[in-house]
Design a protein around this motif. Structure first.
Motif, PDB file in Angstrom:
ATOM      1  N   VAL A  12       0.850  -1.182   0.000  1.00  0.00           N
ATOM      2  CA  VAL A  12       0.000   0.000   0.000  1.00  0.00           C
ATOM      3  C   VAL A  12       0.886   1.232   0.000  1.00  0.00           C
ATOM      4  O   VAL A  12       1.891   1.294   0.699  1.00  0.00           O
ATOM      5  CB  VAL A  12      -0.968   0.000   1.203  1.00  0.00           C
ATOM      6  CG1 VAL A  12      -0.231  -0.009   2.528  1.00  0.00           C
ATOM      7  CG2 VAL A  12      -1.928   1.172   1.134  1.00  0.00           C
ATOM      8  N   VAL A  13       0.540   2.183  -0.868  1.00  0.00           N
ATOM      9  CA  VAL A  13       1.249   3.456  -0.937  1.00  0.00           C
ATOM     10  C   VAL A  13       0.443   4.497  -0.162  1.00  0.00           C
ATOM     11  O   VAL A  13      -0.765   4.639  -0.361  1.00  0.00           O
ATOM     12  CB  VAL A  13       1.443   3.903  -2.397  1.00  0.00           C
ATOM     13  CG1 VAL A  13       2.009   5.325  -2.449  1.00  0.00           C
ATOM     14  CG2 VAL A  13       2.370   2.953  -3.126  1.00  0.00           C
ATOM     15  N   LEU A  14       1.136   5.214   0.713  1.00  0.00           N
ATOM     16  CA  LEU A  14       0.505   6.250   1.513  1.00  0.00           C
ATOM     17  C   LEU A  14       1.066   7.602   1.084  1.00  0.00           C
ATOM     18  O   LEU A  14       2.275   7.818   1.115  1.00  0.00           O
ATOM     19  CB  LEU A  14       0.784   6.044   3.003  1.00  0.00           C
ATOM     20  CG  LEU A  14       0.535   4.634   3.559  1.00  0.00           C
ATOM     21  CD1 LEU A  14       0.837   4.602   5.053  1.00  0.00           C
ATOM     22  CD2 LEU A  14      -0.884   4.178   3.293  1.00  0.00           C
ATOM     23  N   THR A  15       0.203   8.489   0.666  1.00  0.00           N
ATOM     24  CA  THR A  15       0.625   9.810   0.221  1.00  0.00           C
ATOM     25  C   THR A  15      -0.323  10.860   0.764  1.00  0.00           C
ATOM     26  O   THR A  15      -1.420  10.560   1.251  1.00  0.00           O
ATOM     27  CB  THR A  15       0.647   9.927  -1.318  1.00  0.00           C
ATOM     28  OG1 THR A  15      -0.709   9.899  -1.803  1.00  0.00           O
ATOM     29  CG2 THR A  15       1.435   8.796  -1.950  1.00  0.00           C
ATOM     30  N   ARG A  16       0.107  12.099   0.636  1.00  0.00           N
ATOM     31  CA  ARG A  16      -0.761  13.214   1.019  1.00  0.00           C
ATOM     32  C   ARG A  16      -1.967  13.308   0.093  1.00  0.00           C
ATOM     33  O   ARG A  16      -2.961  13.919   0.441  1.00  0.00           O
ATOM     34  CB  ARG A  16       0.028  14.518   0.965  1.00  0.00           C
ATOM     35  CG  ARG A  16       1.145  14.655   1.990  1.00  0.00           C
ATOM     36  CD  ARG A  16       0.569  14.942   3.375  1.00  0.00           C
ATOM     37  NE  ARG A  16      -0.386  16.016   3.333  1.00  0.00           N
ATOM     38  CZ  ARG A  16      -0.069  17.328   3.262  1.00  0.00           C
ATOM     39  NH1 ARG A  16       1.205  17.679   3.232  1.00  0.00           N
ATOM     40  NH2 ARG A  16      -1.000  18.249   3.223  1.00  0.00           N
ATOM     41  N   PRO A 128      -2.407  14.536   6.573  1.00  0.00           N
ATOM     42  CA  PRO A 128      -2.984  13.187   6.542  1.00  0.00           C
ATOM     43  C   PRO A 128      -2.419  12.339   5.419  1.00  0.00           C
ATOM     44  O   PRO A 128      -2.040  12.837   4.358  1.00  0.00           O
ATOM     45  CB  PRO A 128      -4.485  13.452   6.341  1.00  0.00           C
ATOM     46  CG  PRO A 128      -4.549  14.795   5.697  1.00  0.00           C
ATOM     47  CD  PRO A 128      -3.404  15.576   6.260  1.00  0.00           C
ATOM     48  N   LEU A 129      -2.380  11.021   5.658  1.00  0.00           N
ATOM     49  CA  LEU A 129      -1.907  10.046   4.673  1.00  0.00           C
ATOM     50  C   LEU A 129      -3.089   9.246   4.158  1.00  0.00           C
ATOM     51  O   LEU A 129      -3.842   8.655   4.937  1.00  0.00           O
ATOM     52  CB  LEU A 129      -0.886   9.100   5.319  1.00  0.00           C
ATOM     53  CG  LEU A 129       0.516   9.671   5.557  1.00  0.00           C
ATOM     54  CD1 LEU A 129       1.308   8.743   6.475  1.00  0.00           C
ATOM     55  CD2 LEU A 129       1.239   9.866   4.242  1.00  0.00           C
ATOM     56  N   ARG A 130      -3.222   9.191   2.839  1.00  0.00           N
ATOM     57  CA  ARG A 130      -4.287   8.409   2.203  1.00  0.00           C
ATOM     58  C   ARG A 130      -3.683   7.184   1.536  1.00  0.00           C
ATOM     59  O   ARG A 130      -2.573   7.229   1.016  1.00  0.00           O
ATOM     60  CB  ARG A 130      -5.057   9.267   1.194  1.00  0.00           C
ATOM     61  CG  ARG A 130      -5.804  10.415   1.846  1.00  0.00           C
ATOM     62  CD  ARG A 130      -6.620  11.213   0.849  1.00  0.00           C
ATOM     63  NE  ARG A 130      -7.373  12.267   1.498  1.00  0.00           N
ATOM     64  CZ  ARG A 130      -8.573  12.118   2.047  1.00  0.00           C
ATOM     65  NH1 ARG A 130      -9.178  10.928   1.979  1.00  0.00           N
ATOM     66  NH2 ARG A 130      -9.181  13.120   2.626  1.00  0.00           N
ATOM     67  N   ALA A 131      -4.417   6.096   1.562  1.00  0.00           N
ATOM     68  CA  ALA A 131      -3.890   4.796   1.128  1.00  0.00           C
ATOM     69  C   ALA A 131      -4.401   4.412  -0.258  1.00  0.00           C
ATOM     70  O   ALA A 131      -5.583   4.607  -0.577  1.00  0.00           O
ATOM     71  CB  ALA A 131      -4.291   3.723   2.125  1.00  0.00           C
TER      72      ALA A 131
END
Length: 268
Positions: A12-16, A128-131
Motif C-alpha cells: 500500500v502506498v501512503l501519500t498526502r 494526513p496520509l491516504r492509502a
C-alpha cells in the motif's frame, strides 16, 4: 513471464494525495503530535509518521501486521548515524490499541546535533496520509552471492533485469517522491539488488560489532526478512534519499518492532 508474475506482492502506498485518489481512506499522517506510552523513552531519530493499522485496507499487504494500534516511524535521511545505533538510521514503535499515551515535544530531547535534528524534523511533510493498494513484482533483477560470480539474475528468472526495466517504467506513477510504502518490495533511485538484503547485512554487522543485541533467532537469510516500510523522502537537500525499514518475519509476527533495522540509500 508467469513465474515473474508469481513474485508479485501486495503493498500500500501512503501519500498526502492518495496516489491520485483524493477519496482514498485516511490511514495515518505525516507529523502531528508524537503520542507515546509513558514508559517508552524518547526515540533517537526524528518522528516521521503515524499509521493506524486498523484503517489499512483489508489484505493491503501480506505482512503479519497487528490488526489495530499505531505504528510510529522514525528516521533520519542521512546515514551517518546508522553506524552506531542498534536499529540503524531509524526505528519503529508500536503502540497497541487502548494504550495510554502522552504527548512528547518532538523538538525537545537530546541528540547528537540538536540544531540538525530540529532542521530535519521541520523539513518533514505534515498532513494526513491516504492509502492506495497496489501489487508489485521486484524492483531489482540481481541477487548478490558470497563468492564469484558476485551477481546473478534472480533464480528462475534469467531475463529479470529486462522485466525490472519494464516495471520501473510505470513505478514513478505509483510511488512518487514523498510517498510512504508499507509492505511489498524495496526500491530506491538506483536499484540493482534487494534493499532488504543490504539491511540484513548491516544488521548482522551491527551485531558483530556489539552495537545490536544478538538473539537466538538472528538470521542472515534474506528470505527470513521482509520490508516493513519504504519512504521516498523528497526532502529538500536530500532529494533521492530512500529509507528502508526491514524486519525478520518472525520478529514481526511476535510484535518485536524493536528488532526493525533501518537503512538509507542516498545518491547525492
Amino acid at each position: 513471464m508467469e513465474r515473474w508474475s508469481d513474485t508479485a506482492r501486495p503493498f500500500v502506498v501512503l501519500t498526502r494525495h492518495g496516489g491520485g485518489d483524493e477519496d482514498g481512506p485516511v490511514v495515518g499522517r505525516f507529523g502531528g503530535p508524537l503520542l507515546l506510552p509513558a514508559d517508552v523513552p524518547n526515540p533517537f531519530h526524528p518522528f516521521l509518521a503515524s499509521i493506524d493499522l486498523a484503517a489499512l485496507p483489508a489484505d493491503a499487504t501480506d505482512l503479519p501486521l497487528p490488526p489495530d494500534g499505531h505504528l510510529l516511524l522514525f528516521a533520519f535521511v542521512e546515514d551517518e548515524d546508522g553506524d552506531f545505533t542498534p536499529t540503524g538510521s531509524g526505528s519503529v514503535v508500536y503502540v497497541p490499541a487502548g494504550t495510554a499515551v502522552e504527548e512528547r515535544d518532538r523538538l525537545d530531547w537530546a541528540w547528537s546535533d540538536e540544531d540538525q535534528y530540529q532542521e530535519t524534523v521541520k523539513a518533514f511533510q505534515q498532513g494526513p496520509l491516504r492509502a492506495t493498494p497496489h501489487m508489485s513484482p521486484p524492483y531489482y533483477g540481481l541477487v548478490e552471492l558470497p563468492q564469484a560470480p558476485r551477481w546473478e539474475p534472480l533464480p528462475g528468472h534469467p531475463r529479470s533485469e529486462e522485466l525490472v526495466e519494464v516495471w520501473k517504467s510505470t513505478h514513478g506513477d505509483i510511488a512518487t517522491w514523498g510517498s510512504l510504502q508499507i509492505g511489498g518490495y524495496g526500491t530506491e533511485e538506483i536499484t540493482d539488488t534487494d534493499p532488504v538484503a543490504g539491511a540484513v547485512s548491516d544488521a548482522l554487522r551491527a551485531v558483530k560489532a556489539g552495537r545490536r543485541e544478538a538473539t537466538d533467532t538472528d538470521s542472515g537469510d534474506v528470505s527470513d526478512w521482509v520490508l516493513l516500510a519504504d519512504w521516498h523522502s523528497g526532502v529538500d537537500g536530500w532529494e533521492g534519499a530512500t529509507v528502508h525499514w526491514a524486519i525478520q518475519r518472525d520478529d514481526l509476527a511476535r510484535r518485536r518492532f524493536d528488532r526493525v533495522f533501518t537503512t538509507v540509500f542516498w545518491n547525492p
